[in-house]
Design an enzyme around this catalytic site. Sequence first.
Site, PDB file in Angstrom:
ATOM      1  N   ARG A  83      36.162  43.236  79.184  1.00 10.48           N
ATOM      2  CA  ARG A  83      35.996  41.844  79.587  1.00 10.48           C
ATOM      3  C   ARG A  83      34.614  41.675  80.222  1.00 10.48           C
ATOM      4  O   ARG A  83      34.117  42.573  80.898  1.00 10.48           O
ATOM      5  CB  ARG A  83      37.093  41.523  80.618  1.00 10.48           C
ATOM      6  CG  ARG A  83      37.129  40.102  81.116  1.00 10.48           C
ATOM      7  CD  ARG A  83      37.606  39.156  80.065  1.00 10.48           C
ATOM      8  NE  ARG A  83      37.961  37.854  80.613  1.00 10.48           N
ATOM      9  CZ  ARG A  83      37.959  36.742  79.881  1.00 10.48           C
ATOM     10  NH1 ARG A  83      37.649  36.764  78.605  1.00 10.48           N
ATOM     11  NH2 ARG A  83      38.310  35.592  80.414  1.00 10.48           N
ATOM     12  N   THR A 140      38.492  32.232  70.005  1.00  6.01           N
ATOM     13  CA  THR A 140      38.604  33.666  70.193  1.00  6.01           C
ATOM     14  C   THR A 140      39.023  34.211  68.840  1.00  6.01           C
ATOM     15  O   THR A 140      39.131  33.472  67.872  1.00  6.01           O
ATOM     16  CB  THR A 140      39.636  33.914  71.325  1.00  6.01           C
ATOM     17  OG1 THR A 140      39.141  33.314  72.519  1.00  6.01           O
ATOM     18  CG2 THR A 140      39.948  35.351  71.593  1.00  6.01           C
ATOM     19  N   GLY A 180      43.201  30.333  73.795  1.00  2.00           N
ATOM     20  CA  GLY A 180      43.201  30.060  75.232  1.00  2.00           C
ATOM     21  C   GLY A 180      44.564  30.326  75.837  1.00  2.00           C
ATOM     22  O   GLY A 180      45.218  31.316  75.514  1.00  2.00           O
TER      23      GLY A 180
HETATM   24  N1  GLY Z   1      38.131  33.080  76.898  1.00  2.00           N
HETATM   25  C1  GLY Z   1      39.485  33.036  76.568  1.00  2.00           C
HETATM   26  C2  GLY Z   1      40.320  34.024  77.293  1.00  2.00           C
HETATM   27  O1  GLY Z   1      39.839  35.087  77.622  1.00  2.00           O
HETATM   28  O2  GLY Z   1      41.453  33.773  77.575  1.00  2.00           O
END
Ligand code: GLY
Length: 584
Positions: A118, A391, A483
């Site tokens: 991340r 994503t 999301g």
């Molecule tokens: N940016 C979307 C997530 O990591 O949930």
Amino acid sequence: MTARNTPHDGAETARRLPASGAPRWRRTLLALVIGSFGVLAQAQDTAATKTAAIASANALATEAGFEVLSRGGNAVDAAIAVGTALSVVQPEGSGMGGGFLAVIHDAATGKNTFIDAREMAPQAVSEKDYLKADGTPNRDTSLNGPLAAGIPGMPAGLAYMAGKYGKLPLAESLRPAIRLAEQGFRPSGALLRSIEHKADVLRRYPASAAKFFPGGKAPQAGDLFRDPDQARTLKALAEKGADGFYKGAVAKELVKSVRAAGGTWTLADLAAYRAKERQPIVLDYAGYKVITAPPPSSGGVAVAEMLNILAPLDLKSMDEAHRIHYLVEAMRRAFRDHNEYLGDPDFVKMPLDMLLSPYYADGLRQSILPDQATKSAWLPSVQAKAPGMHTTHYSVIDKDGNMVSMTATVNTTLGSSFVAGRTGILLNNEMDDFALVSGQPNAFGLIGGSANAPVGGKRMLSSMTPSFVIGKDRLAVIGSPGGSTIITQVFGAILAFIDGKDAGQITAQKRIHHQFLPDRVDIEKGSDIPADVLAKLKAMGYEINDRESWGNMNVVVWDKVTNVKTAASDPRNPDGLGKVEAMH
Ligand code: GLY
């Protein structure tokens, strides 16, 4: 999710679509399998094999994965090849300027592990950078340009995975992506639409304009799209491993371009980035083991809480309205906790033992009224943001049974729209996944909890929920973008798999979503929930929202009795995703 909500012929519908009559994008959304590394089954959404199976959102990326398998790679090497190819061919969803979360299963040892790649906040992160002069949130800096970008995790995560769990050197797994970037590819309709959608922001930054408007013009369908700058950066990573990105010439160019455009990154921020290996969340549900993402994802905790709430209930004996009622109430309660407690485990103390405990779930279940919706306002209120929508997810099982479930992201479509100088790297806008401004609503009109406040070196909370569901005779590799809806998509997919649905049916089933706030039930347009069931739900007190399609799920199911692995890609139209993106 429910019998009616899961059209019986969902997978058949997907298979029946004739390739010639399907729109162009439709033919690129493939689940490919390869038998003896010889035959690619293309132009369909599901395919079955006895060897290896890959499902991703782009055929070129899936092929990259198979290419690496054919050279002796394992599922981890294939996932690296898929992920780097997506950085080139699907930059709207994920890339080297972003991050990922992955669960990995090692067939030889039976071990499951979790890779946290991340993004993290730069040390100089400051709330004032995300405020306008009048003290209101500045959505432009949190979503566009270099202040929106966290320090990328993808290159470090891939190098870590290759070194510890791959069979091939990283350079081998990067080869297909480098070739695609150098020789070019025909952009998908989704990429063309994303460039059009973000054109104004892309044109603000010279390197972004140069990459996405070659010769000053938007690329057209059928054009060859090349990315030589990204090819060079991928080669530096291939030659030097993570140091090729986080140190040396690439790092200097990243920092120089970010700072010249108003960002705060330093060489020290880049040099300090590490991918982290963590224990996945593991729980038992209905005789299956669910292995899923721990913090800094909120997804696994939420899925575990929802499954624990449902565990003792006999959903099958309920009428459809009550079945949906219990699913939605489980979602409501899990999302409330997600908002309150979760953040980066290296910065925040989280009551995970409590949240994951079946006894805690017992209490939550008892608070569900049998015939009436709970109002979110009746529960102690913590409001949090819904993370970004764009994503990508890929699922891989190799011939030996090694598995990777990996969700990667640059956050919203084309991330920050900022390409960092001559690196060719499009940076994420993941800083918006923090609760950036305390006490102030975010882009979604919601307020974040302090557990997810931005701090230098901290990772922002994610909803990404890459997961395995492992039973005695069958298992599934599951995940999706979308999301906050990722969590309820994965929850629904786990229930569908345990109900006996196949890979095609799981990806095709209509979706239901509730996230505590706003207090409404999103039901996917085209769902076949009968009018009388919807009327019953309304009478129970639910606000029903007929919502455009969301998600882009990629699933592989392995039937161990027949040894057939089936890969399925989401049959939904990416235009649906475009509409979801427009909700920002
Ligand atoms: N940016 C979307 C997530 O990591 O949930």
